[in-house]
Design a protein around this motif. Structure first.
Motif, PDB file in Angstrom:
ATOM      1  N   LEU A 184       0.856  -1.190   0.000  1.00 37.86           N
ATOM      2  CA  LEU A 184       0.000   0.000   0.000  1.00 37.86           C
ATOM      3  C   LEU A 184       0.888   1.234   0.000  1.00 37.86           C
ATOM      4  CD1 LEU A 184      -2.921   1.177   0.307  1.00 37.86           C
ATOM      5  CD2 LEU A 184      -2.430   1.316   2.762  1.00 37.86           C
ATOM      6  N   ILE A 185       0.619   2.178  -0.902  1.00 38.42           N
ATOM      7  CA  ILE A 185       1.368   3.433  -0.993  1.00 38.42           C
ATOM      8  C   ILE A 185       0.496   4.550  -0.445  1.00 38.42           C
ATOM      9  CG2 ILE A 185       2.557   5.045  -2.538  1.00 38.42           C
ATOM     10  CD1 ILE A 185       2.632   2.722  -4.611  1.00 38.42           C
ATOM     11  N   THR A 186       1.002   5.309   0.515  1.00 37.07           N
ATOM     12  CA  THR A 186       0.192   6.369   1.109  1.00 37.07           C
ATOM     13  C   THR A 186       1.070   7.466   1.703  1.00 37.07           C
ATOM     14  OG1 THR A 186      -1.509   6.847   2.777  1.00 37.07           O
ATOM     15  CG2 THR A 186       0.095   5.135   3.325  1.00 37.07           C
ATOM     16  N   TYR A 187       0.546   8.659   1.721  1.00 31.19           N
ATOM     17  CA  TYR A 187       1.168   9.711   2.530  1.00 31.19           C
ATOM     18  C   TYR A 187       0.801   9.470   3.998  1.00 31.19           C
ATOM     19  CZ  TYR A 187       2.730  12.643  -1.333  1.00 31.19           C
ATOM     20  OH  TYR A 187       3.393  13.128  -2.431  1.00 31.19           O
ATOM     21  N   ILE A 210     -11.467  -1.182 -11.726  1.00 30.65           N
ATOM     22  CA  ILE A 210     -11.250  -2.505 -11.136  1.00 30.65           C
ATOM     23  C   ILE A 210     -10.412  -3.371 -12.061  1.00 30.65           C
ATOM     24  CG2 ILE A 210     -12.412  -4.652 -10.462  1.00 30.65           C
ATOM     25  CD1 ILE A 210     -14.707  -2.867  -9.376  1.00 30.65           C
ATOM     26  N   MET A 211     -10.703  -3.324 -13.367  1.00 28.62           N
ATOM     27  CA  MET A 211      -9.911  -4.134 -14.301  1.00 28.62           C
ATOM     28  C   MET A 211      -8.453  -3.715 -14.298  1.00 28.62           C
ATOM     29  SD  MET A 211     -10.413  -5.060 -18.323  1.00 28.62           S
ATOM     30  CE  MET A 211     -11.517  -6.405 -17.891  1.00 28.62           C
ATOM     31  N   SER A 212      -8.173  -2.437 -14.233  1.00 26.80           N
ATOM     32  CA  SER A 212      -6.775  -1.990 -14.225  1.00 26.80           C
ATOM     33  C   SER A 212      -6.022  -2.602 -13.048  1.00 26.80           C
ATOM     34  CB  SER A 212      -6.695  -0.460 -14.167  1.00 26.80           C
ATOM     35  OG  SER A 212      -7.075   0.046 -12.894  1.00 26.80           O
ATOM     36  N   GLN A 213      -6.700  -2.724 -11.912  1.00 28.74           N
ATOM     37  CA  GLN A 213      -6.053  -3.287 -10.729  1.00 28.74           C
ATOM     38  C   GLN A 213      -5.982  -4.806 -10.801  1.00 28.74           C
ATOM     39  OE1 GLN A 213      -4.705  -0.624  -8.633  1.00 28.74           O
ATOM     40  NE2 GLN A 213      -5.367   0.006 -10.661  1.00 28.74           N
ATOM     41  N   ALA A 214      -6.975  -5.426 -11.429  1.00 30.51           N
ATOM     42  CA  ALA A 214      -6.924  -6.870 -11.613  1.00 30.51           C
ATOM     43  C   ALA A 214      -5.761  -7.252 -12.513  1.00 30.51           C
ATOM     44  CB  ALA A 214      -8.241  -7.377 -12.193  1.00 30.51           C
ATOM     45  N   ILE A 215      -5.513  -6.460 -13.555  1.00 32.67           N
ATOM     46  CA  ILE A 215      -4.353  -6.701 -14.415  1.00 32.67           C
ATOM     47  C   ILE A 215      -3.075  -6.567 -13.593  1.00 32.67           C
ATOM     48  CG2 ILE A 215      -3.006  -5.774 -16.344  1.00 32.67           C
ATOM     49  CD1 ILE A 215      -5.695  -5.034 -17.678  1.00 32.67           C
ATOM     50  N   MET A 216      -2.979  -5.500 -12.806  1.00 32.26           N
ATOM     51  CA  MET A 216      -1.787  -5.275 -11.996  1.00 32.26           C
ATOM     52  C   MET A 216      -1.552  -6.432 -11.019  1.00 32.26           C
ATOM     53  SD  MET A 216      -1.004  -2.199  -9.346  1.00 32.26           S
ATOM     54  CE  MET A 216      -2.132  -2.861  -8.125  1.00 32.26           C
ATOM     55  N   LEU A 217      -2.622  -6.946 -10.430  1.00 31.52           N
ATOM     56  CA  LEU A 217      -2.501  -8.057  -9.493  1.00 31.52           C
ATOM     57  C   LEU A 217      -2.026  -9.331 -10.179  1.00 31.52           C
ATOM     58  CD1 LEU A 217      -5.752  -7.556  -7.384  1.00 31.52           C
ATOM     59  CD2 LEU A 217      -3.432  -7.598  -6.454  1.00 31.52           C
ATOM     60  N   SER A 218      -2.270  -9.431 -11.467  1.00 28.55           N
ATOM     61  CA  SER A 218      -1.992 -10.667 -12.196  1.00 28.55           C
ATOM     62  C   SER A 218      -0.600 -10.727 -12.795  1.00 28.55           C
ATOM     63  CB  SER A 218      -3.015 -10.835 -13.321  1.00 28.55           C
ATOM     64  OG  SER A 218      -4.347 -10.684 -12.869  1.00 28.55           O
ATOM     65  N   HIS A 262      -5.459   5.999  -2.878  1.00 29.85           N
ATOM     66  CA  HIS A 262      -6.634   6.647  -3.463  1.00 29.85           C
ATOM     67  C   HIS A 262      -7.319   5.788  -4.522  1.00 29.85           C
ATOM     68  CE1 HIS A 262      -6.263  10.247  -1.173  1.00 29.85           C
ATOM     69  NE2 HIS A 262      -5.004  10.426  -1.551  1.00 29.85           N
ATOM     70  N   THR A 263      -6.596   4.835  -5.081  1.00 27.48           N
ATOM     71  CA  THR A 263      -7.241   3.906  -6.001  1.00 27.48           C
ATOM     72  C   THR A 263      -8.243   3.038  -5.259  1.00 27.48           C
ATOM     73  OG1 THR A 263      -5.254   3.892  -7.367  1.00 27.48           O
ATOM     74  CG2 THR A 263      -6.832   2.102  -7.710  1.00 27.48           C
ATOM     75  N   LEU A 264      -7.904   2.617  -4.055  1.00 26.52           N
ATOM     76  CA  LEU A 264      -8.821   1.795  -3.251  1.00 26.52           C
ATOM     77  C   LEU A 264     -10.139   2.513  -2.990  1.00 26.52           C
ATOM     78  CD1 LEU A 264      -6.487   0.356  -0.466  1.00 26.52           C
ATOM     79  CD2 LEU A 264      -7.340  -0.839  -2.485  1.00 26.52           C
ATOM     80  N   PHE A 265     -10.093   3.831  -2.887  1.00 24.53           N
ATOM     81  CA  PHE A 265     -11.284   4.611  -2.536  1.00 24.53           C
ATOM     82  C   PHE A 265     -12.008   5.165  -3.753  1.00 24.53           C
ATOM     83  CE2 PHE A 265      -8.369   6.039   1.180  1.00 24.53           C
ATOM     84  CZ  PHE A 265      -8.484   4.798   1.782  1.00 24.53           C
ATOM     85  N   ALA A 266     -11.467   4.904  -4.965  1.00 26.35           N
ATOM     86  CA  ALA A 266     -12.009   5.537  -6.172  1.00 26.35           C
ATOM     87  C   ALA A 266     -12.084   7.047  -5.976  1.00 26.35           C
ATOM     88  CB  ALA A 266     -13.382   4.969  -6.530  1.00 26.35           C
ATOM     89  N   THR A 267     -10.983   7.611  -5.468  1.00 29.97           N
ATOM     90  CA  THR A 267     -10.923   9.042  -5.205  1.00 29.97           C
ATOM     91  C   THR A 267     -10.923   9.824  -6.520  1.00 29.97           C
ATOM     92  OG1 THR A 267      -9.644   8.658  -3.180  1.00 29.97           O
ATOM     93  CG2 THR A 267      -9.563  10.874  -4.123  1.00 29.97           C
ATOM     94  N   PRO A 286     -19.406   4.313  -5.897  1.00 30.57           N
ATOM     95  CA  PRO A 286     -18.120   3.872  -6.442  1.00 30.57           C
ATOM     96  C   PRO A 286     -17.105   3.521  -5.370  1.00 30.57           C
ATOM     97  CG  PRO A 286     -18.460   6.228  -6.825  1.00 30.57           C
ATOM     98  CD  PRO A 286     -19.758   5.677  -6.339  1.00 30.57           C
ATOM     99  N   GLY A 287     -17.078   4.273  -4.270  1.00 35.86           N
ATOM    100  CA  GLY A 287     -16.133   3.976  -3.206  1.00 35.86           C
ATOM    101  C   GLY A 287     -16.360   2.594  -2.622  1.00 35.86           C
ATOM    102  N   GLU A 288     -17.617   2.285  -2.311  1.00 36.22           N
ATOM    103  CA  GLU A 288     -17.932   0.984  -1.729  1.00 36.22           C
ATOM    104  C   GLU A 288     -17.639  -0.138  -2.717  1.00 36.22           C
ATOM    105  OE1 GLU A 288     -21.785  -1.488  -0.110  1.00 36.22           O
ATOM    106  OE2 GLU A 288     -21.603  -0.654  -2.122  1.00 36.22           O
ATOM    107  N   ARG A 289     -18.060   0.017  -3.957  1.00 40.01           N
ATOM    108  CA  ARG A 289     -17.876  -1.041  -4.957  1.00 40.01           C
ATOM    109  C   ARG A 289     -16.397  -1.325  -5.203  1.00 40.01           C
ATOM    110  NH1 ARG A 289     -20.875   0.877 -10.145  1.00 40.01           N
ATOM    111  NH2 ARG A 289     -20.103  -1.141 -10.924  1.00 40.01           N
ATOM    112  N   VAL A 290     -15.625  -0.274  -5.381  1.00 44.81           N
ATOM    113  CA  VAL A 290     -14.202  -0.453  -5.680  1.00 44.81           C
ATOM    114  C   VAL A 290     -13.462  -1.013  -4.471  1.00 44.81           C
ATOM    115  CG1 VAL A 290     -12.055   0.784  -6.199  1.00 44.81           C
ATOM    116  CG2 VAL A 290     -14.139   1.267  -7.513  1.00 44.81           C
ATOM    117  N   PHE A 291     -13.675  -0.446  -3.299  1.00 50.85           N
ATOM    118  CA  PHE A 291     -12.958  -0.887  -2.104  1.00 50.85           C
ATOM    119  C   PHE A 291     -13.241  -2.359  -1.812  1.00 50.85           C
ATOM    120  CE2 PHE A 291     -12.389  -1.460   2.470  1.00 50.85           C
ATOM    121  CZ  PHE A 291     -11.131  -0.896   2.670  1.00 50.85           C
ATOM    122  N   ASN A 292     -14.493  -2.733  -1.847  1.00 49.99           N
ATOM    123  CA  ASN A 292     -14.847  -4.119  -1.523  1.00 49.99           C
ATOM    124  C   ASN A 292     -14.293  -5.102  -2.544  1.00 49.99           C
ATOM    125  OD1 ASN A 292     -16.194  -3.262   0.739  1.00 49.99           O
ATOM    126  ND2 ASN A 292     -18.243  -3.377  -0.169  1.00 49.99           N
TER     127      ASN A 292
END
Length: 582
Positions: free
Chosen positions: A61-64, A415-423, A433-438, A474-480
């Motif tokens: 996880l990357i965060t300030y 979500i797909m962009s992150q699924a690709i990254m995970l793979s 901020h990606t987790l929160f769909a900021t 979007p926040g709930e859907r993406v985070f979950n």
């Protein structure tokens, strides 16, 4: 090879040889001893086999330190509590972006490397995070703040700092110097010895230190030793490509820079055999790969080409460029790994797309991102022309639509962009901020006037809780969904960062590749419909072994007919596997 496989004499010989090449006028024996003194006593000397440095269970996880705020609480405490309450068991490692007193660039103009910014917390808070996670700390190694003690001492002719900075005559030809910015390279500075011009690769508040002076090397070794003593396990070498300056050269990727990285790796591993070096080199792909060295420089390098290529693929609905790049990528050397990311505190780097995206494709992508509210930052090339350097936009807003305009699939593309990254082969890293769909933070952008602020929001915890708990938002859907995918991935040996990867050829709308575990107990076919249209997939195209049972890990649905066809819905992700755990 880690230093644990070397005798102490062999280690000293390697360091002695590097020092003799870097500092030919020094006493190599004396400077070698000084390097060991600077890094400090050993913390951990257990032998670590290369394949055990990381695993499929590792996600960063990357965060300030202040990305999350709560009235009456220190930001680092708020972050710690959020990680325990919302992300327990999801992330193994946390990168806290520079948490030191600073004067600009949200931490990357460091005033004092030995202190925690009191507005964030203190060393006890850092230690607490390091107890629960592998902690990545930034070594801002190329430059310091103009308000630092070193630079103030430079101006007054005092130690330490009097001879720590790079000077150049203003009439010297510096046109070959590679720059990531458009500001003047030299800063006019009044000193006790008169007016001097000091080197500033990034900004005039970020003054480059002079590693040609061995005292500067020792200062940074002491800093690394302190970070490791305080619990950091991963050390990120910020902007390391620009570290060594030689007039008349490009001042990027010089041989001496690579030798400094080799030296730092040897001493870091000596200090803590579990410690890892991560190079931050936002440059074209071939240049970036050189920081693996011969398995003797960075343990991990950022996969800088991944973000622009994934974004382009999803905006265009076409994996042609992403697939070509993936086919050209070599497996990392033994004991090394890629760090995969699609968003960070910085913008979307464009130099890593050089030679991978055509000018036409790049221009279309940037125009689209600008139409979604993004900004484009520039650098100055060798001819003095401004060229696009990075796109500044939140990843969520980067997926508002496609090259054809906005549509209803923003969440699915994110979500797909992150699924690709995970793979993909490597260690996945999520910007918080990606987790929160900021979305884009236009208020902060207006306040600071800096393009990068658009993707550096500071969430109040109450506002964030409301975003993450709004049903169907979007926040709930993406985070979950992202936290669910991370946990699924962690149980799959075929997603080990060094597991085999093989690109599949289907058609432009479908990006697909195969991963196989290192013990060959599991295969995963990673398949992504990059388009907003349903796509039919013939399972014969991926050749599933007929003697085994296959299931999609993401949906949980079994594959009933290995010779039949599947219909992938718009932006559907598949992880087809023959392995459901031991």
């Amino acid at each position: 090879m880690t230093t644990d496989f070397l005798s102490l004499d062999e280690l000293k010989q390697k360091i002695h040889a590097l020092i003799a090449g870097l500092y030919p006028d020094s006493n190599p024996e004396q400077l070698t001893r000084a390097c060991f003194d600077a890094i400090g006593p050993r913390l951990n000397k257990d032998v670590v086999a290369p394949e055990r440095l990381w695993s499929e269970r590792d996600t960063l996880l990357i965060t300030y330190g202040n990305s999350l705020r709560e009235a009456g609480h220190k930001p680092l405490d708020t972050l710690q509590n959020f990680l325990h309450e919302k992300l327990q068991g999801t992330f193994s490692a946390v990168h806290i972006l520079p948490f030191f007193p600073h004067s600009s660039d949200d931490g990357f103009a460091v005033i004092d490397y030995t202190q925690v910014d009191p507005e964030l917390g203190d060393w006890d808070d850092i230690n607490a995070l390091a107890q629960d996670f592998k902690l990545m700390a930034d070594l801002v190694i190329n430059h310091v703040s103009s308000q630092s003690l070193w630079f103030r001492n430079y101006q007054y002719g005092k130690d330490p700092g009097r001879d720590y900075f790079v000077e150049a005559a203003p009439n010297y030809d510096l046109s070959n110097v590679v720059r990531p910015r458009t500001s003047p390279l030299l800063r006019k500075t009044d000193t006790a010895d008169g007016v001097k011009h000091v080197w500033c690769t990034f900004s005039h508040d970020q003054v480059d230190v002079d590693f040609r002076n061995e005292k500067v090397l020792l200062e940074y070794l002491r800093i690394i030793g302190r970070y490791l003593d305080e619990g950091a396990q991963w050390i990120r070498l910020d902007a390391v490509a620009f570290l060594w300056k030689e007039l008349g050269t490009s001042c990027i990727h010089l041989r001496q820079t690579h030798d400094v990285v080799k030296l730092v790796r040897l001493l870091t591993e000596y200090k803590n055999a579990h410690a890892l070096l991560i190079s931050e080199t936002n440059v074209p792909n071939r240049e970036n790969l050189t920081y693996f060295g011969n398995s003797n420089e960075a343990h991990i390098i950022y996969n800088f080409s991944l973000p622009p290529l994934v974004i382009h693929a999803l905006l265009a609905g076409d994996c042609t460029y992403l697939k070509s790049w993936m086919m050209s990528m070599p497996p990392p050397p033994v004991g090394c790994a890629y760090l995969n990311f699609t968003a960070s505190h910085d913008g979307i780097g464009l130099r890593p797309a050089e030679g991978l995206l055509s000018e036409k494709e790049l221009g279309e992508m940037l125009s689209t991102l600008e139409s979604f509210g993004g900004k484009i930052s520039s650098r100055t090339d060798a001819e003095g022309n401004a060229k696009p350097y990075e796109a500044n936009i939140s990843l969520f807003d980067a997926f508002k639509g496609t090259l054809n305009g906005t549509d209803k699939w923003q969440v699915e593309r994110l979500i797909m962009s992150q699924a690709i990254m995970l793979s993909v082969e490597g260690i996945p890293a999520f910007y918080i901020h990606t987790l929160f769909a900021t979305p884009n933070d236009y208020d902060k952008l207006e306040t600071t006037g800096h393009n990068r602020s658009i993707n550096r929001r500071n969430w109040s915890l109450s506002d964030l809780d409301a975003r993450l708990s709004k049903p169907g938002g979007p926040g709930e859907r993406v985070f979950n969904e992202l936290t669910r995918l991370i946990k699924i991935r962690a149980a799959q040996p075929a997603f080990h960062p060094n597991a085999t990867q093989f690109t599949l050829h289907i058609r432009p709308e479908i990006f697909a590749f195969w991963r196989q575990s290192m013990r060959r107990t599991q295969s995963i076919f990673c398949i992504f419909n990059l388009s907003d249209q349903a796509q039919e997939l013939s399972l014969s195209d991926i050749n599933l072994i007929s003697t085994e049972n296959w299931v999609d890990l993401i949906s949980g649905q079994p594959v009933d007919d290995l010779y039949g066809k599947m219909v992938l819905q718009p932006y559907q992700n598949l992880w087809l596997t023959n392995y459901l755990g031991e």
